[in-house]
Design a protein around this motif. Structure first.
Motif, short mmCIF file in Angstrom:
data_model
loop_
_atom_site.label_atom_id
_atom_site.label_comp_id
_atom_site.label_asym_id
_atom_site.label_seq_id
_atom_site.Cartn_x
_atom_site.Cartn_y
_atom_site.Cartn_z
N GLN A 155 -18.72 -37.92 68.04
CA GLN A 155 -18.63 -37.85 69.51
C GLN A 155 -19.96 -38.24 70.16
O GLN A 155 -19.99 -38.89 71.21
CB GLN A 155 -18.20 -36.44 69.93
CG GLN A 155 -16.76 -36.13 69.54
CD GLN A 155 -16.39 -34.68 69.75
OE1 GLN A 155 -17.25 -33.79 69.84
NE2 GLN A 155 -15.10 -34.41 69.82
N TYR A 156 -21.06 -37.88 69.52
CA TYR A 156 -22.38 -38.24 70.05
C TYR A 156 -22.56 -39.75 70.06
O TYR A 156 -22.96 -40.35 71.07
CB TYR A 156 -23.47 -37.58 69.20
CG TYR A 156 -24.86 -38.00 69.57
CD1 TYR A 156 -25.51 -37.42 70.66
CD2 TYR A 156 -25.54 -38.98 68.83
CE1 TYR A 156 -26.80 -37.81 71.00
CE2 TYR A 156 -26.82 -39.38 69.18
CZ TYR A 156 -27.44 -38.78 70.27
OH TYR A 156 -28.72 -39.18 70.61
N ALA A 204 -20.15 -41.67 72.50
CA ALA A 204 -20.59 -41.63 73.90
C ALA A 204 -21.63 -42.71 74.20
O ALA A 204 -21.84 -43.06 75.36
CB ALA A 204 -21.16 -40.24 74.23
#
Length: 244
Positions: free
Chosen positions: A191-192, A195
């Motif tokens: 997810q990091y 993004a």
């Protein structure tokens, strides 16, 4: 080994060959992740309708094995110019439907080779077939994801962040909640980077190594997300489409 088995959780994650030795017996399927570059090569080949035979040794035994089964042997040296194939994804792009290729690799192939001995369903996943892999594995209750990592010169494991991120992306795409803390951490990594449109992965150690050797185009292929529609499953000795 009970403390390390993650048996309380349906979706589990552990690194490298030792994960097969320690956790595979209690899994219903195994997903092997070697983004740069074995799993990407397999995905590219399977999309073209070819078969990939993993082989753990980068020596003449790969050629001998290929002759025995009537396949080609990929060069043990990465290249994307000249004739034949190698562990370079660019070299695999033009593989033809129906071709069989023995692909030596000390990480993805070696772990696939060992996982095959467990008798469990074995898949190989990467960024480009992330969702397809998640869909293929969703029906299994206990799923073990194995990011392969790389090797230091002394042979010890070097965890590779691109494998960790791809594992997290596959887990996230499954849409389940019963994952272990180890698996949950991989989802957070995915997810990091997601993004940031995966831009930092272009500067990870494995990507920089390829770029320094002149294989920038391989890095681009390896970091593509969901460009493939086929999940890759080990069927006997070779990887092919999971739905074929």
């Amino acid at each position: 080994m009970d403390a390390f088995s993650q048996q309380r959780f349906g979706v589990r994650l552990e690194w490298g060959l030792s994960a097969v030795e320690g956790l595979a017996s209690e899994a219903d399927c195994i997903v092997i992740i070697d983004v740069i570059s074995f799993s990407t090569c397999v995905s590219l080949a399977v999309d073209k309708g070819a078969r990939i035979y993993p082989w753990p040794w980068k020596d003449d035994s790969a050629r001998q094995y290929a002759m025995k089964i009537g396949a080609q042997a990929a060069s043990p040296d990465r290249r994307f110019s000249g004739e034949g194939y190698s562990l370079s994804p660019v070299s695999i792009q033009n593989i033809r439907e129906g071709e069989s290729l023995v692909l030596p690799s000390p990480n993805g192939s070696a772990i696939s080779f060992r996982a095959r001995e467990t008798g469990k369903p074995v898949f190989t996943g990467c960024l480009r077939n992330m969702t397809a892999t998640a869909n293929a594995c969703r029906r299994f209750d206990r799923i073990l994801l194995i990011p392969c990592g790389e090797r230091w010169p002394d042979g010890s494991l070097r965890p590779a962040v691109e494998d960790y991120a791809a594992a997290g992306g596959i887990i996230a795409a499954m849409g389940r909640q019963d994952y272990s803390p180890e698996a949950q951490a991989a989802v957070a990594v995915w997810q990091y980077y997601q993004a940031q449109n995966l831009q930092p992965l272009g500067e990870c150690a494995s990507a920089l190594e390829l770029q320094q050797r002149g294989f920038d185009a391989d890095t681009v292929l390896c970091l593509q997300v969901d460009t493939a529609k086929q999940a890759c499953r080990l069927k006997g000795e070779f990887y092919a489409s999971a739905v074929a």
